[in-house]
Motif scaffolding. Structure first.
Motif, PDB file in Angstrom:
ATOM      1  N   GLU A  29       0.819  -1.212   0.000  1.00  0.00           N
ATOM      2  CA  GLU A  29       0.000   0.000   0.000  1.00  0.00           C
ATOM      3  C   GLU A  29       0.854   1.264   0.000  1.00  0.00           C
ATOM      4  O   GLU A  29       0.331   2.370  -0.001  1.00  0.00           O
ATOM      5  N   GLY A  30       2.165   1.090   0.037  1.00  0.00           N
ATOM      6  CA  GLY A  30       3.068   2.237   0.044  1.00  0.00           C
ATOM      7  C   GLY A  30       3.324   2.801   1.430  1.00  0.00           C
ATOM      8  O   GLY A  30       3.947   3.843   1.577  1.00  0.00           O
ATOM      9  N   LYS A  31       2.875   2.120   2.469  1.00  0.00           N
ATOM     10  CA  LYS A  31       3.096   2.582   3.842  1.00  0.00           C
ATOM     11  C   LYS A  31       4.483   2.165   4.312  1.00  0.00           C
ATOM     12  O   LYS A  31       4.889   1.014   4.145  1.00  0.00           O
ATOM     13  N   ALA A  32       5.204   3.079   4.911  1.00  0.00           N
ATOM     14  CA  ALA A  32       6.554   2.796   5.397  1.00  0.00           C
ATOM     15  C   ALA A  32       6.502   1.745   6.503  1.00  0.00           C
ATOM     16  O   ALA A  32       5.720   1.869   7.439  1.00  0.00           O
ATOM     17  N   ILE A  60       8.399  17.420   3.917  1.00  0.00           N
ATOM     18  CA  ILE A  60       8.774  17.813   2.558  1.00  0.00           C
ATOM     19  C   ILE A  60       8.355  19.271   2.374  1.00  0.00           C
ATOM     20  O   ILE A  60       7.298  19.692   2.848  1.00  0.00           O
ATOM     21  N   HIS A  61       9.188  20.039   1.700  1.00  0.00           N
ATOM     22  CA  HIS A  61       8.891  21.448   1.429  1.00  0.00           C
ATOM     23  C   HIS A  61       7.479  21.543   0.847  1.00  0.00           C
ATOM     24  O   HIS A  61       7.123  20.779  -0.056  1.00  0.00           O
ATOM     25  N   PRO A  62       6.648  22.461   1.347  1.00  0.00           N
ATOM     26  CA  PRO A  62       5.257  22.564   0.872  1.00  0.00           C
ATOM     27  C   PRO A  62       5.126  22.691  -0.650  1.00  0.00           C
ATOM     28  O   PRO A  62       4.186  22.145  -1.232  1.00  0.00           O
ATOM     29  N   ASP A  63       6.061  23.373  -1.300  1.00  0.00           N
ATOM     30  CA  ASP A  63       5.995  23.530  -2.757  1.00  0.00           C
ATOM     31  C   ASP A  63       6.305  22.230  -3.499  1.00  0.00           C
ATOM     32  O   ASP A  63       6.029  22.127  -4.695  1.00  0.00           O
ATOM     33  N   ASP A  64       6.885  21.251  -2.812  1.00  0.00           N
ATOM     34  CA  ASP A  64       7.284  19.989  -3.445  1.00  0.00           C
ATOM     35  C   ASP A  64       6.318  18.845  -3.155  1.00  0.00           C
ATOM     36  O   ASP A  64       6.357  17.807  -3.828  1.00  0.00           O
ATOM     37  N   ARG A  65       5.450  19.005  -2.184  1.00  0.00           N
ATOM     38  CA  ARG A  65       4.597  17.894  -1.735  1.00  0.00           C
ATOM     39  C   ARG A  65       3.708  17.327  -2.827  1.00  0.00           C
ATOM     40  O   ARG A  65       3.573  16.109  -2.957  1.00  0.00           O
ATOM     41  N   GLY A  66       3.069  18.171  -3.606  1.00  0.00           N
ATOM     42  CA  GLY A  66       2.167  17.685  -4.653  1.00  0.00           C
ATOM     43  C   GLY A  66       2.878  16.825  -5.679  1.00  0.00           C
ATOM     44  O   GLY A  66       2.389  15.765  -6.073  1.00  0.00           O
ATOM     45  N   THR A  67       4.049  17.270  -6.117  1.00  0.00           N
ATOM     46  CA  THR A  67       4.823  16.513  -7.106  1.00  0.00           C
ATOM     47  C   THR A  67       5.251  15.171  -6.536  1.00  0.00           C
ATOM     48  O   THR A  67       5.105  14.129  -7.190  1.00  0.00           O
ATOM     49  N   VAL A  68       5.779  15.184  -5.330  1.00  0.00           N
ATOM     50  CA  VAL A  68       6.251  13.947  -4.699  1.00  0.00           C
ATOM     51  C   VAL A  68       5.079  12.981  -4.510  1.00  0.00           C
ATOM     52  O   VAL A  68       5.176  11.801  -4.863  1.00  0.00           O
ATOM     53  N   ARG A  69       3.965  13.478  -3.992  1.00  0.00           N
ATOM     54  CA  ARG A  69       2.799  12.624  -3.766  1.00  0.00           C
ATOM     55  C   ARG A  69       2.319  12.005  -5.082  1.00  0.00           C
ATOM     56  O   ARG A  69       2.042  10.814  -5.159  1.00  0.00           O
ATOM     57  N   ARG A  70       2.238  12.807  -6.134  1.00  0.00           N
ATOM     58  CA  ARG A  70       1.762  12.315  -7.435  1.00  0.00           C
ATOM     59  C   ARG A  70       2.667  11.188  -7.960  1.00  0.00           C
ATOM     60  O   ARG A  70       2.189  10.145  -8.399  1.00  0.00           O
ATOM     61  N   ILE A  71       3.975  11.399  -7.894  1.00  0.00           N
ATOM     62  CA  ILE A  71       4.924  10.388  -8.398  1.00  0.00           C
ATOM     63  C   ILE A  71       4.840   9.108  -7.576  1.00  0.00           C
ATOM     64  O   ILE A  71       4.763   8.003  -8.129  1.00  0.00           O
ATOM     65  N   VAL A  72       4.814   9.229  -6.266  1.00  0.00           N
ATOM     66  CA  VAL A  72       4.771   8.041  -5.406  1.00  0.00           C
ATOM     67  C   VAL A  72       3.448   7.296  -5.577  1.00  0.00           C
ATOM     68  O   VAL A  72       3.430   6.062  -5.691  1.00  0.00           O
ATOM     69  N   GLU A  73       2.337   8.004  -5.612  1.00  0.00           N
ATOM     70  CA  GLU A  73       1.046   7.335  -5.788  1.00  0.00           C
ATOM     71  C   GLU A  73       0.966   6.624  -7.128  1.00  0.00           C
ATOM     72  O   GLU A  73       0.434   5.517  -7.222  1.00  0.00           O
ATOM     73  N   THR A 108       1.014   1.698 -10.405  1.00  0.00           N
ATOM     74  CA  THR A 108       1.554   0.965 -11.561  1.00  0.00           C
ATOM     75  C   THR A 108       2.630  -0.046 -11.185  1.00  0.00           C
ATOM     76  O   THR A 108       3.120  -0.763 -12.044  1.00  0.00           O
ATOM     77  N   GLN A 109       3.015  -0.065  -9.915  1.00  0.00           N
ATOM     78  CA  GLN A 109       4.013  -0.995  -9.394  1.00  0.00           C
ATOM     79  C   GLN A 109       5.332  -0.888 -10.162  1.00  0.00           C
ATOM     80  O   GLN A 109       5.953  -1.874 -10.530  1.00  0.00           O
ATOM     81  N   GLN A 110       5.774   0.363 -10.346  1.00  0.00           N
ATOM     82  CA  GLN A 110       7.005   0.645 -11.075  1.00  0.00           C
ATOM     83  C   GLN A 110       8.027   1.322 -10.168  1.00  0.00           C
ATOM     84  O   GLN A 110       7.660   2.009  -9.220  1.00  0.00           O
ATOM     85  N   ALA A 111       9.287   1.185 -10.546  1.00  0.00           N
ATOM     86  CA  ALA A 111      10.351   1.949  -9.887  1.00  0.00           C
ATOM     87  C   ALA A 111      10.073   3.436 -10.085  1.00  0.00           C
ATOM     88  O   ALA A 111       9.396   3.830 -11.043  1.00  0.00           O
ATOM     89  N   PHE A 112      10.594   4.248  -9.165  1.00  0.00           N
ATOM     90  CA  PHE A 112      10.420   5.691  -9.302  1.00  0.00           C
ATOM     91  C   PHE A 112      11.651   6.402  -8.769  1.00  0.00           C
ATOM     92  O   PHE A 112      12.448   5.847  -8.036  1.00  0.00           O
ATOM     93  N   ASN A 113      11.778   7.667  -9.165  1.00  0.00           N
ATOM     94  CA  ASN A 113      12.820   8.535  -8.631  1.00  0.00           C
ATOM     95  C   ASN A 113      12.219   9.913  -8.460  1.00  0.00           C
ATOM     96  O   ASN A 113      11.327  10.314  -9.211  1.00  0.00           O
ATOM     97  N   VAL A 114      12.672  10.614  -7.432  1.00  0.00           N
ATOM     98  CA  VAL A 114      12.184  11.962  -7.171  1.00  0.00           C
ATOM     99  C   VAL A 114      13.261  12.750  -6.427  1.00  0.00           C
ATOM    100  O   VAL A 114      13.993  12.194  -5.612  1.00  0.00           O
ATOM    101  N   ARG A 115      13.359  14.005  -6.757  1.00  0.00           N
ATOM    102  CA  ARG A 115      14.306  14.921  -6.107  1.00  0.00           C
ATOM    103  C   ARG A 115      13.470  16.024  -5.481  1.00  0.00           C
ATOM    104  O   ARG A 115      12.651  16.649  -6.165  1.00  0.00           O
ATOM    105  N   TYR A 116      13.651  16.248  -4.168  1.00  0.00           N
ATOM    106  CA  TYR A 116      12.820  17.230  -3.466  1.00  0.00           C
ATOM    107  C   TYR A 116      13.571  17.828  -2.286  1.00  0.00           C
ATOM    108  O   TYR A 116      14.626  17.345  -1.886  1.00  0.00           O
TER     109      TYR A 116
END
Length: 193
Positions: A15-18, A45-58, A63-71
């Protein structure tokens, strides 16, 4: 921690829970694993970065794929750091069931509010290479780091049968990290030891 900042491993369930975060996470953010579960980690996470990070992780979970994000990460001492983060999926029986992610977080240095916002994507994750600078905090984390790097290489080579074994191993190492951190229960079943 090293002079360039911490190297941290994290593990999630399907479910993506740590279910595990390196001890340096609490030192850096002031947030325990309990406070980090679900999407509690988004609070640092910096407030301006939260939406991007959340979208990529979700999307990676969906899709059960690898991901990368810089924030930008908000540290407990008021500093802001750039983090490179990402993870590779773990699959196991039966029928390549998605089990979660094994990933890493690497400090890239100081950040400011005027910096460009978060960025990232799906499909690949190659941890930043800084040989001799970053050190996992224990042997299980070191093994996890090597398995992530091996996953990257095997994906490039396309060995499907070996990849199935590796993805199951990624999950098992993640479970071992979670058990070692909690010392109380099996994170997959909730059974107390």
């Amino acid at each position: 921690m090293t002079s360039s900042g911490p190297f941290m491993i994290f593990v999630t369930n399907a479910e993506g829970k740590a279910i595990y975060v390196s001890p340096d996470w609490a030192e850096l953010t002031g947030r325990s694993l309990a406070e980090t579960t679900d999407y509690g980690w988004m609070d640092v996470i910096h407030p301006d970065d939260r939406g991007t990070v959340r979208r990529i992780v979700e999307e990676a979970i969906r899709t059960q794929q690898a991901f990368n994000v810089r924030y930008r990460l908000l540290c407990k001492d008021g500093r802001r750091l750039w983090l490179a983060s990402g993870a590779v999926p773990s699959f196991g029986p039966p029928d390549r069931t998605f089990l979660g992610f094994l990933g890493s977080l690497t400090s890239l240095g100081a950040a400011t509010d005027s910096d460009a916002p978060a960025s990232g994507g799906l499909g690949d994750f190659t941890p930043p290479l800084q040989p001799g600078v970053l050190t996992p905090s224990n042997d299980l984390e070191r093994l996890a780091d090597h398995l992530i790097a091996l996953h990257v290489l095997m994906k490039q080579m396309g060995g499907r049968q070996a990849m199935n074994i590796l993805e199951a191993a990624l999950f098992q190492i993640g479970q071992e990290l979670a058990k070692a951190a909690s010392g109380k229960s099996d994170p997959a079943t909730g059974t107390r030891h």
